[in-house]
Design an enzyme around this catalytic site. Structure first.
Site, PDB file in Angstrom:
ATOM      1  N   HIS A  82       1.113  -1.229   0.004  1.00  0.00           N
ATOM      2  CA  HIS A  82      -0.003   0.077  -0.485  1.00  0.00           C
ATOM      3  C   HIS A  82       0.695   1.174  -0.183  1.00  0.00           C
ATOM      4  O   HIS A  82       0.447   2.189  -0.285  1.00  0.00           O
ATOM      5  CB  HIS A  82      -1.760   0.241   0.936  1.00  0.00           C
ATOM      6  CG  HIS A  82      -0.705   0.238   2.321  1.00  0.00           C
ATOM      7  ND1 HIS A  82      -0.235  -0.745   3.564  1.00  0.00           N
ATOM      8  CD2 HIS A  82       0.338   1.401   3.304  1.00  0.00           C
ATOM      9  CE1 HIS A  82       0.414  -0.241   4.652  1.00  0.00           C
ATOM     10  NE2 HIS A  82       0.221   1.631   4.506  1.00  0.00           N
ATOM     11  N   ASP A 134       0.615  -7.708   1.575  1.00  0.00           N
ATOM     12  CA  ASP A 134       0.531  -6.335   1.051  1.00  0.00           C
ATOM     13  C   ASP A 134       2.181  -5.656   1.898  1.00  0.00           C
ATOM     14  O   ASP A 134       2.722  -5.759   2.681  1.00  0.00           O
ATOM     15  CB  ASP A 134      -0.063  -5.736   2.762  1.00  0.00           C
ATOM     16  CG  ASP A 134       0.392  -3.828   2.773  1.00  0.00           C
ATOM     17  OD1 ASP A 134       0.444  -3.667   2.076  1.00  0.00           O
ATOM     18  OD2 ASP A 134       0.093  -3.584   3.642  1.00  0.00           O
ATOM     19  N   SER A 254       4.165   2.344   7.913  1.00  0.00           N
ATOM     20  CA  SER A 254       4.124   1.827   6.810  1.00  0.00           C
ATOM     21  C   SER A 254       5.004   0.571   6.169  1.00  0.00           C
ATOM     22  O   SER A 254       6.173   1.774   5.994  1.00  0.00           O
ATOM     23  CB  SER A 254       2.715   1.779   6.250  1.00  0.00           C
ATOM     24  OG  SER A 254       1.117   1.921   6.683  1.00  0.00           O
TER      25      SER A 254
END
Length: 601
Positions: A82, A134, A254
């Site tokens: 992402h 992910d 992230s």
């Protein structure tokens, strides 16, 4: 240094680019990261950096940092899908820079620590709605230089996960790192505070079943898949200033790593990639990470470009030792612990300075041994995933040592730091130097009249008295006077030529002995002396008793009667009681009836 960023500047993180802007965790409640963490990478939005620089922002690189990553080799960075894909569209590699070798974002916009990206590879199964798969890879445009401030990370394997799961205490065994939100200026969490410097926080491991239950109880619909793992701090102690927002990864972290913390920090295996979560620091809802070990095969496959392939090579454990005197043959077992074939690796061997090593292994070339070091390169047939190739070497000992045990250390390395689990790259091979001490004894055990002649049997025992060195290719030899005849001459373990005999005992381990039963016929009243000798392939110590003489008197009356000889294929094992009982399996009659193997106390 904590930095409060205005809403106007914060907008530059996502304006005019395809970078994801939702559910991106950052570090909350942590501390400045230890300087031993050397594999951290900050992803920089190039358009945002340029916009901040144009606006004369104080820290353009800081303002353009939006995700983290981990350096896997000189050419590859691991991050979250992402971070580089939004609504099914990959971020253009030209819009990404990677800050490598700096724990601070306070660097110039043209810093040599900023590296361009060549390509972006997103897992094809990535699902933006469920956060499944992910994970992504970024290939660097040019290889980064490995040095004191830059080292690749270590990826966890399924074995790492198993050991983590089996721990009795999950408290603070994980470390999450990133440059994200560290706290908030308001209880409503509308005014985030960021840090210029890399932060880390210790977290508890949360088993998947418990994590799923936590999400279910809080009314969330997320499925915690096997390809995910969870971590949180249920009892946050806050930083020294008493941070009220818990301890967790948070917005902006992230793609960064979650490590199982080792004493040597940069050798800590990365078990997770920071993926998603809800309220940062929520003690009831763990943060969720992509489980790295589930994607090793995908990582190997995607990086299989020319000489850039990431692999997992190891020196396999070998409990055996190799023995010899002056020249010692040994093997170094190189294991491909990954899934795809591997070749083109270096092998560095540390050994005593008196040793020189050589090898005729196909595909292996070695420089001359120098000062206790031999360096080799292998470019032969690829070692298949999940298999081991034992590379053969011969060591020549200029000192002709005996009675010594030598440790040789071998390290396997892939160029460009391409081994993603380097923790098992080094192994030890044990060499035992010397020769066995052998003795041989013989005595008659029985006598019987058969077929108008007298048959006598005697037992010859060969013992290896050395505590460590085996006798290789052990054999018994001798000759018989013309008056004596060997009984049965058809066993493959022995040969005879004009009365000269040779019987093979094979390997005689240290501290053990083997016995041979010899059957001979002669006329009654015959008396003779028979000489029996022992030989082997690897020589013997000075002081070994390698020859004995046995007196054969075919008129003796004090010996037990010999049992009947049955065919070799039906013979039963001999008891340990000496002359009586059944004969050993495979009874020889050329000279040997079977080597009864006994380990000495």
């Amino acid at each position: 240094m904590k930095y409060r960023i205005t809403a106007a500047l914060a907008a530059t993180f996502v304006s005019g680019s395809l970078f994801a802007a939702t559910a991106t965790p950052r570090i909350v409640g942590g501390d400045d990261a230890d300087t031993d963490w050397l594999s951290l990478v900050a992803l920089i939005d190039v358009p945002a950096k340029q916009e901040a620089a144009s606006a004369w922002a104080t820290y353009p690189v800081f303002q353009a940092q939006y995700c983290g990553g981990t350096l896997l080799s000189q050419d590859w960075v691991l991050t979250a899908a992402h971070c580089v894909q939004f609504n099914g569209v990959n971020t253009n590699a030209a819009d990404i820079e990677l800050l490598i070798g700096s724990q601070t974002l306070d660097v110039a916009t043209n810093s040599p620590l900023l590296h361009s990206a060549a390509s972006v590879i997103v897992h094809p199964g990535y699902n933006q709605l469920t956060n499944a798969n992910d994970i992504a890879l970024i290939q660097l445009d040019e290889p980064v230089t490995i040095g004191s401030n830059v080292q690749p990370g270590v990826l966890a394997t399924p074995g790492t996960d198993e050991k983590t799961e089996e721990l009795s205490n999950y408290n603070d065994i994980l470390s999450a790192l990133g440059w994200g939100v560290v706290t908030y200026d308001d209880p409503e969490r509308q005014q985030p505070v960021y840090s210029l410097d890399l932060q880390e926080v210790a977290l508890d491991y949360v088993p998947n079943a418990f994590c799923q239950n936590s999400y279910n109880l809080n009314g969330n619909s997320e499925s915690i898949l096997d390809s995910m793992l969870c971590a949180n701090e249920p009892s946050p102690d806050g930083n020294p200033d008493g941070d009220p927002f818990g301890e967790d990864s948070c917005q902006g972290d992230s793609g960064g790593p979650l490590f199982v913390t080792n004493t040597a920090l940069n050798d800590s295996p990365q078990v997770g990639v920071t993926s998603f979560g809800y309220a940062c620091g929520d003690a009831d809802l763990p943060g969720v990470y992509t489980r790295v070990s589930e994607y090793l095969d995908w990582i190997e496959q995607q990086t299989s470009i020319a000489d850039l392939a990431l692999r997992n090579l190891a020196i396999a454990e070998n409990p055996d030792s190799f023995q010899g005197f002056q020249t010692i043959d040994f093997q170094i077992p190189v294991e491909n612990a990954g899934n795809k074939g591997a070749t083109n690796f270096a092998l560095t061997i540390e050994h005593p300075k008196a040793f020189s090593l050589s090898s005729s292994e196909a595909g292996l070339s070695c420089a001359a041994s120098s000062n206790g070091l031999t360096e080799c390169n292998y470019d032969g047939t690829a070692i298949l995933g999940g298999s081991t190739k034992s590379l053969a070497f011969t060591a020549t000992d200029a000192n002709s040592q005996s009675g010594a045990t030598v440790q040789i250390q071998a390290t396997v390395e892939l160029d460009r730091s391409r081994d993603y689990h380097r923790l098992n790259n080094t192994g030890t091979i044990t060499l035992q130097l010397g020769q066995p001490e052998l003795t041989i004894t013989a005595e008659p055990v029985c006598l019987s009249s058969r077929n108008n002649a007298v048959e006598m049997r005697f037992e010859a025992s060969v013992a290896n008295l050395d505590d460590a060195i085996d006798s290789v290719g052990t054999r018994v030899t001798g000759s018989l006077p013309e008056a004596l005849t060997l009984v049965n001459k058809n066993l493959s373990s022995c040969t005879e030529d004009n009365g000269d005999y040779l019987c093979q005992l094979g390997l005689l381990e240290a501290n053990s002995e083997k016995a041979l039963t010899v059957a001979i016929q002669a006329a009654a009243e015959t008396m003779a002396m028979v000489t029996i000798a022992v030989e082997n392939d690897n020589g013997t110590q000075v002081g070994s008793s390698l020859e004995t003489t046995v007196a054969l008197d075919f008129s003796r009356e004090d010996l037990e009667a010999c049992p009947s000889v049955t065919p070799p294929s039906t013979l039963a094992p001999r008891s340990s009681g000496g002359g009586g009982g059944s004969l050993p399996l495979g009874l020889l009659s050329l000279l040997m009836m079977f080597g009864l193997y006994r380990r000495k106390a």
